[in-house]
Design a protein around this motif. Structure first.
Motif, PDB file in Angstrom:
ATOM      1  N   ILE A   7       0.731  -1.323   0.047  1.00 50.12           N
ATOM      2  CA  ILE A   7      -0.061   0.140  -0.027  1.00 50.12           C
ATOM      3  C   ILE A   7       0.724   1.232  -0.037  1.00 50.12           C
ATOM      4  CG2 ILE A   7      -1.832   1.321   1.217  1.00 50.12           C
ATOM      5  CD1 ILE A   7      -2.927  -1.440   2.159  1.00 50.12           C
ATOM      6  N   ARG A   8       2.010   1.395   0.723  1.00 50.48           N
ATOM      7  CA  ARG A   8       2.901   2.514   0.931  1.00 50.48           C
ATOM      8  C   ARG A   8       3.654   2.662  -0.656  1.00 50.48           C
ATOM      9  NH1 ARG A   8       5.786   1.224   6.422  1.00 50.48           N
ATOM     10  NH2 ARG A   8       4.116   1.679   7.839  1.00 50.48           N
ATOM     11  N   GLN A  10       2.159   1.854  -3.405  1.00 51.83           N
ATOM     12  CA  GLN A  10       1.286   2.292  -4.305  1.00 51.83           C
ATOM     13  C   GLN A  10       0.839   3.980  -4.204  1.00 51.83           C
ATOM     14  OE1 GLN A  10      -2.479   0.027  -3.341  1.00 51.83           O
ATOM     15  NE2 GLN A  10      -1.667  -1.585  -4.775  1.00 51.83           N
ATOM     16  N   ARG A  11       0.815   4.202  -2.884  1.00 53.26           N
ATOM     17  CA  ARG A  11       0.850   5.507  -2.607  1.00 53.26           C
ATOM     18  C   ARG A  11       2.009   6.618  -3.020  1.00 53.26           C
ATOM     19  NH1 ARG A  11      -1.753   4.759   3.388  1.00 53.26           N
ATOM     20  NH2 ARG A  11      -3.791   3.923   2.657  1.00 53.26           N
ATOM     21  N   ALA A  12       3.109   6.025  -2.716  1.00 57.96           N
ATOM     22  CA  ALA A  12       4.489   6.561  -2.975  1.00 57.96           C
ATOM     23  C   ALA A  12       4.538   6.809  -4.743  1.00 57.96           C
ATOM     24  CB  ALA A  12       5.615   6.064  -2.248  1.00 57.96           C
ATOM     25  N   GLY A  14       2.862   4.937  -7.503  1.00 57.34           N
ATOM     26  CA  GLY A  14       1.723   4.764  -8.531  1.00 57.34           C
ATOM     27  C   GLY A  14       2.144   4.368  -9.891  1.00 57.34           C
ATOM     28  N   ASP A  58      -5.180  -4.753  -3.774  1.00 59.66           N
ATOM     29  CA  ASP A  58      -6.314  -4.078  -2.996  1.00 59.66           C
ATOM     30  C   ASP A  58      -6.615  -4.635  -1.530  1.00 59.66           C
ATOM     31  OD1 ASP A  58      -8.116  -2.170  -1.927  1.00 59.66           O
ATOM     32  OD2 ASP A  58      -9.774  -2.960  -3.021  1.00 59.66           O
TER      33      ASP A  58
END
Length: 114
Positions: A7-8, A10-12, A14, A58
């Motif tokens: 998740i980190r 993906q956020r950092a 993309g 996800d």
């Protein structure tokens, strides 16, 4: 897979291109080691991209469901059985017979042509 690391990532990053320096700083900042299958290389080999598996990941925790009481369970079963009454079983039976005949004809034609 480590859920929080993905998740980190993906956020950092993309979909954007990632340099080797950015990856190293990410690893130091979060004190993790990135797996090689999480990254894809550019044709030039100068930048990286997150793999589709990481981008599509996800993580949603499963919600705990309450146990149904015996009365509620009985009501749901009765509702489902009542919904089954409205199914046009005649059409389903005809469709099943047509499918069965198709399989028989297909098999016969397949054995004759060999």
């Amino acid at each position: 897979m480590n859920n929080s690391v993905l998740i980190r990532l993906q956020r950092a990053f993309g979909d954007s291109a990632i340099t080797r320096l950015e990856l190293e700083s990410f690893e130091k900042e979060h004190s993790v080691v990135l797996k090689k299958d999480w990254l894809e290389y550019d044709e030039t080999g100068q930048c990286y991209f997150l793999s589709p598996e990481v981008l599509e990941y996800d993580y949603t925790p499963k919600q705990q469901q309450e146990a149904l009481g015996l009365g509620e369970l009985e009501d749901r079963i009765v509702d489902v059985l009542e919904q089954g009454k409205s199914i046009p079983w005649g059409k389903v039976a005809i469709a099943m017979w047509l499918f069965f005949l198709f399989i028989v004809v297909y098999t016969v034609i397949g054995t004759i042509t060999k």
